[in-house]
Design an enzyme around this catalytic site. Structure first.
Site, short mmCIF file in Angstrom:
data_model
loop_
_atom_site.label_atom_id
_atom_site.label_comp_id
_atom_site.label_asym_id
_atom_site.label_seq_id
_atom_site.Cartn_x
_atom_site.Cartn_y
_atom_site.Cartn_z
N ASP A 1 26.54 -38.66 42.97
CA ASP A 1 25.81 -39.41 44.00
C ASP A 1 26.70 -39.99 45.10
O ASP A 1 26.33 -39.96 46.27
CB ASP A 1 25.00 -40.56 43.36
CG ASP A 1 23.74 -40.07 42.66
OD1 ASP A 1 23.45 -38.85 42.71
OD2 ASP A 1 23.03 -40.91 42.07
N LYS B 1 19.37 -44.79 32.94
CA LYS B 1 18.89 -44.62 34.32
C LYS B 1 17.79 -43.57 34.39
O LYS B 1 16.85 -43.68 35.17
CB LYS B 1 20.06 -44.29 35.25
CG LYS B 1 21.01 -45.48 35.41
CD LYS B 1 22.10 -45.24 36.43
CE LYS B 1 22.97 -46.48 36.60
NZ LYS B 1 24.05 -46.29 37.57
N SER C 1 17.00 -37.99 25.69
CA SER C 1 18.17 -38.52 26.41
C SER C 1 18.36 -39.97 26.02
O SER C 1 17.40 -40.65 25.63
CB SER C 1 17.95 -38.41 27.92
OG SER C 1 19.00 -39.04 28.63
N HIS D 1 15.90 -34.81 43.51
CA HIS D 1 15.63 -33.58 42.76
C HIS D 1 14.88 -33.87 41.46
O HIS D 1 13.93 -33.18 41.12
CB HIS D 1 16.94 -32.86 42.48
CG HIS D 1 17.98 -33.70 41.80
ND1 HIS D 1 18.40 -34.92 42.30
CD2 HIS D 1 18.69 -33.52 40.64
CE1 HIS D 1 19.32 -35.45 41.51
NE2 HIS D 1 19.50 -34.63 40.49
N ARG D 2 15.33 -34.93 40.73
CA ARG D 2 14.67 -35.22 39.46
C ARG D 2 13.29 -35.79 39.67
O ARG D 2 12.35 -35.50 38.92
CB ARG D 2 15.52 -36.18 38.63
CG ARG D 2 15.02 -36.31 37.18
CD ARG D 2 15.93 -37.15 36.31
NE ARG D 2 17.25 -36.53 36.20
CZ ARG D 2 18.34 -36.98 36.84
NH1 ARG D 2 18.26 -38.04 37.61
NH2 ARG D 2 19.48 -36.37 36.69
N ASP E 1 17.59 -31.04 32.68
CA ASP E 1 18.96 -30.63 32.90
C ASP E 1 19.14 -30.55 34.40
O ASP E 1 18.29 -29.99 35.10
CB ASP E 1 19.26 -29.28 32.24
CG ASP E 1 20.76 -29.07 32.08
OD1 ASP E 1 21.42 -29.93 31.48
OD2 ASP E 1 21.28 -28.05 32.57
#
Length: 203
Positions: free
Chosen positions: A160, A13, A9, A186-187, A74
């Site tokens: 968000d 962020k 990626s 979640h991440r 993802d």
């Protein structure tokens, strides 16, 4: 000796989030290399049917091209009233990849007639670690909440500003600090599942 790990990626962020989580876990001696810091390779086609499928596609491509352990994620927003959509299409829901404002505007229009009690949603993330000539590790996380009728907050990205997590104080994900999100997002949940394996790689 530093362990080099590729993050498939260029999202600054996401890179900062992974760095913070490694530091918080006390994992040292890891150098994270985003796409901009490895030799260029063809971007794989993300044609999987789930978040985990697409994360695996990206991580496998990165590991094959660089020879390094590779992390990919993802993630997206699933809305109950839309049968789980936008889901894996979250980043390009409005037709153009990564246009957060247009994606939010379209989603709000689609949900305009829904009462508050039917605006349930969840952020979902699948994080994958692919080790060349080794194992594939898949970890998933889910952050449940509800959607507002207008965006609020300047932090974060994606959906968000519309998302109010369950169990919080009514702030959107875009009104929370990075440290607050790292504790429950979640991440962050998905990345936490990779930590034991990253700790082993770091020695």
């Amino acid at each position: 000796m530093t362990c080099r790990i590729h993050l498939a990626s260029n999202n600054k962020k996401k890179l900062q989030e992974l760095d913070r989580i490694l530091v918080a876990a006390g994992i040292e001696g890891v150098e994270i290399l985003p796409l901009s810091e490895v030799p260029s390779y063809p971007e794989p086609i993300e044609d999987g049917e789930s978040f985990a499928d697409n994360a695996l596609i990206k991580a496998r491509a990165g590991a094959a091209a660089t020879g390094l352990p590779t992390i990919a994620d993802d993630s997206g927003l699933t809305v109950q009233a839309l049968n789980g959509m936008p889901g894996i299409f979250s980043a390009r829901w409005s037709g153009q990849h990564g246009d957060d404002a247009a994606n939010n505007e379209l989603l709000l229009a689609q949900l305009a007639d829904l009462p508050d009690e039917r605006r349930r949603a969840a952020f979902v993330s699948a994080c994958v670690l692919v080790i060349p000539d080794g194992e594939n590790v898949v970890s998933e996380g889910e952050w449940e909440g509800r959607l507002l009728r207008a965006p609020r907050g300047e932090n974060g990205f994606g959906y968000d500003p519309l998302f109010v997590p369950d169990g919080g104080d009514g702030r959107t994900a875009a009104e929370m600090s990075a440290d607050e999100k790292d504790a429950c997002s979640h991440r962050a949940q998905a990345l936490a599942g990779l930590l034991p394996h990253l700790r082993l790689l770091a020695g």
